[in-house]
Design an enzyme around this catalytic site. Structure first.
Site, PDB file in Angstrom:
ATOM      1  N   ASN A 110      47.454  36.611  38.531  1.00  0.00           N
ATOM      2  CA  ASN A 110      47.018  37.078  39.843  1.00  0.00           C
ATOM      3  C   ASN A 110      47.326  38.554  40.049  1.00  0.00           C
ATOM      4  O   ASN A 110      47.053  39.368  39.196  1.00  0.00           O
ATOM      5  CB  ASN A 110      47.586  36.184  40.950  1.00  0.00           C
ATOM      6  CG  ASN A 110      46.505  35.296  41.546  1.00  0.00           C
ATOM      7  OD1 ASN A 110      45.430  35.759  41.908  1.00  0.00           O
ATOM      8  ND2 ASN A 110      46.779  34.000  41.632  1.00  0.00           N
ATOM      9  N   ASN A 157      40.264  35.962  36.506  1.00  0.00           N
ATOM     10  CA  ASN A 157      40.742  35.917  37.883  1.00  0.00           C
ATOM     11  C   ASN A 157      40.972  37.343  38.380  1.00  0.00           C
ATOM     12  O   ASN A 157      40.119  38.207  38.216  1.00  0.00           O
ATOM     13  CB  ASN A 157      42.008  35.046  37.979  1.00  0.00           C
ATOM     14  CG  ASN A 157      42.258  34.546  39.392  1.00  0.00           C
ATOM     15  OD1 ASN A 157      41.320  34.257  40.129  1.00  0.00           O
ATOM     16  ND2 ASN A 157      43.513  34.442  39.768  1.00  0.00           N
ATOM     17  N   ASP A 171      50.077  35.592  45.361  1.00  0.00           N
ATOM     18  CA  ASP A 171      48.678  35.712  44.927  1.00  0.00           C
ATOM     19  C   ASP A 171      48.351  37.189  44.699  1.00  0.00           C
ATOM     20  O   ASP A 171      48.932  37.816  43.826  1.00  0.00           O
ATOM     21  CB  ASP A 171      47.774  35.054  45.976  1.00  0.00           C
ATOM     22  CG  ASP A 171      46.400  34.680  45.441  1.00  0.00           C
ATOM     23  OD1 ASP A 171      45.904  35.359  44.532  1.00  0.00           O
ATOM     24  OD2 ASP A 171      45.810  33.711  45.930  1.00  0.00           O
ATOM     25  N   GLU A 198      38.353  36.803  47.940  1.00  0.00           N
ATOM     26  CA  GLU A 198      39.337  37.313  46.983  1.00  0.00           C
ATOM     27  C   GLU A 198      38.999  38.747  46.594  1.00  0.00           C
ATOM     28  O   GLU A 198      37.945  39.269  46.925  1.00  0.00           O
ATOM     29  CB  GLU A 198      39.354  36.442  45.714  1.00  0.00           C
ATOM     30  CG  GLU A 198      40.514  35.462  45.623  1.00  0.00           C
ATOM     31  CD  GLU A 198      41.828  36.123  45.228  1.00  0.00           C
ATOM     32  OE1 GLU A 198      41.922  37.379  45.275  1.00  0.00           O
ATOM     33  OE2 GLU A 198      42.772  35.398  44.900  1.00  0.00           O
TER      34      GLU A 198
END
Length: 300
Positions: free
Chosen positions: A155, A102, A209, A16
């Site tokens: 996100n 995140n 995402d 990520e």
């Protein structure tokens, strides 16, 4: 125009947060649940990794203007003073313990924006608790501000070239939003929907995402659970290009390379690896015929 997809690294469970550092020609990214940050040197092909310790989760690693990096540590943001030392110092608690930080990105003023999601590792995103997360920012002086509440899974984000619009994704409602952006005040307003993945005419979109914006102002959005990156025109909300990957869980993307024409794409490994052995790979896409922009460093 035909693109070429290349696997450059194959050692993540949940890749990520890619960030291209043009000064070193290195791509920084994370392996979330391993709490590892990675540095892929595009010149040598070497991929180095650093574990942040403490049994936490890493979702962000972004270089600082003062040296070192800002990283996420579950509910906290921290500074890593250098890659070689790996010393981690917490600087701000951003989220409640029920959540975890995140995706994040730095705006053109050097301010870090970072969102959160429920503190649960559930592969079925629709089973996660809804509306308990948020979007916050961290200024250079260490002050934290919460901008939006009732987010389900915060996100991707990015900005227009003139810094008048901020794009932002909440994955669970499958929405890509735009906000009016005041870079001086560090505020957002006037939310509207740019793209709705649940109503798109392109099938099998999965969940939006991570995201990047190219120099033409178009959005490149990773489609988690759909194995693709789509290019979206924010004026119409239409998908104008699709790049399909040999894995299911594409997580994020950023532009890099000497002229920002390479698109780096992170991915996650599915529960059953026999479905796709390339899940968790870092991919490089060339030949797209578009260009990205230089990423910003954290000013704190």
């Amino acid at each position: 125009m035909s693109e070429n997809i290349e696997v450059v690294v194959r050692n993540c469970d949940f890749g990520e947060g890619p960030h291209w550092d043009d000064t070193t020609q290195c791509l920084y990214y994370v392996d979330v649940f391993a709490n590892d940050v990675h540095k892929y040197n595009a010149v040598t092909g070497e991929d180095a990794q650093l574990n942040l310790g403490g049994g936490s989760m890493a979702t962000v690693i972004i270089p600082r203007q003062k040296g070192g990096f800002v990283v996420s540590q579950k509910t906290d943001l921290a500074i890593v003073d250098s890659w070689d030392s790996g010393k981690v110092t917490s600087i701000a608690k951003v989220e409640a313990d029920a959540n975890t930080l995140n995706d994040g990105k730095v705006d053109a003023s050097g301010r870090l924006w970072i969102g959160s999601c429920p503190n649960e590792n559930n592969p079925d995103l629709l089973q996660l608790p809804k509306y308990q997360a948020s979007l916050s920012s961290l200024d250079a002086d260490g002050s934290v501000r919460k901008h939006i509440s009732n987010i389900s899974l915060s996100n991707g984000m990015d900005w227009t070239d003139d810094n008048s619009v901020m794009y932002y994704i909440d994955s669970i409602p499958r929405q890509v939003w735009a906000f009016d952006f005041d870079i001086t005040a560090g505020t957002i307003s006037n939310k509207r929907t740019v793209a709705d993945f649940s109503s798109t005419e392109i099938p099998d979109m999965g969940f939006p995402d991570g995201m990047a914006v190219d120099t033409e102002g178009k959005l490149w959005v990773a489609c988690f659970d759909a194995g693709k990156i789509v290019r979206i025109d924010p004026e119409t909300g239409k998908v104008i290009r699709t790049v399909k990957f040999p894995c299911e869980k594409t997580t994020s993307c950023c532009f890099g390379g000497e002229d920002f024409t390479d698109l780096y794409v992170t991915s996650a490994a599915p529960a059953q690896l026999e479905k796709t052995s390339l899940g968790g790979s870092l991919f490089k896409v060339t030949g797209l015929g578009v260009r990205g922009r230089k990423a910003n460093m954290f000013a704190g």
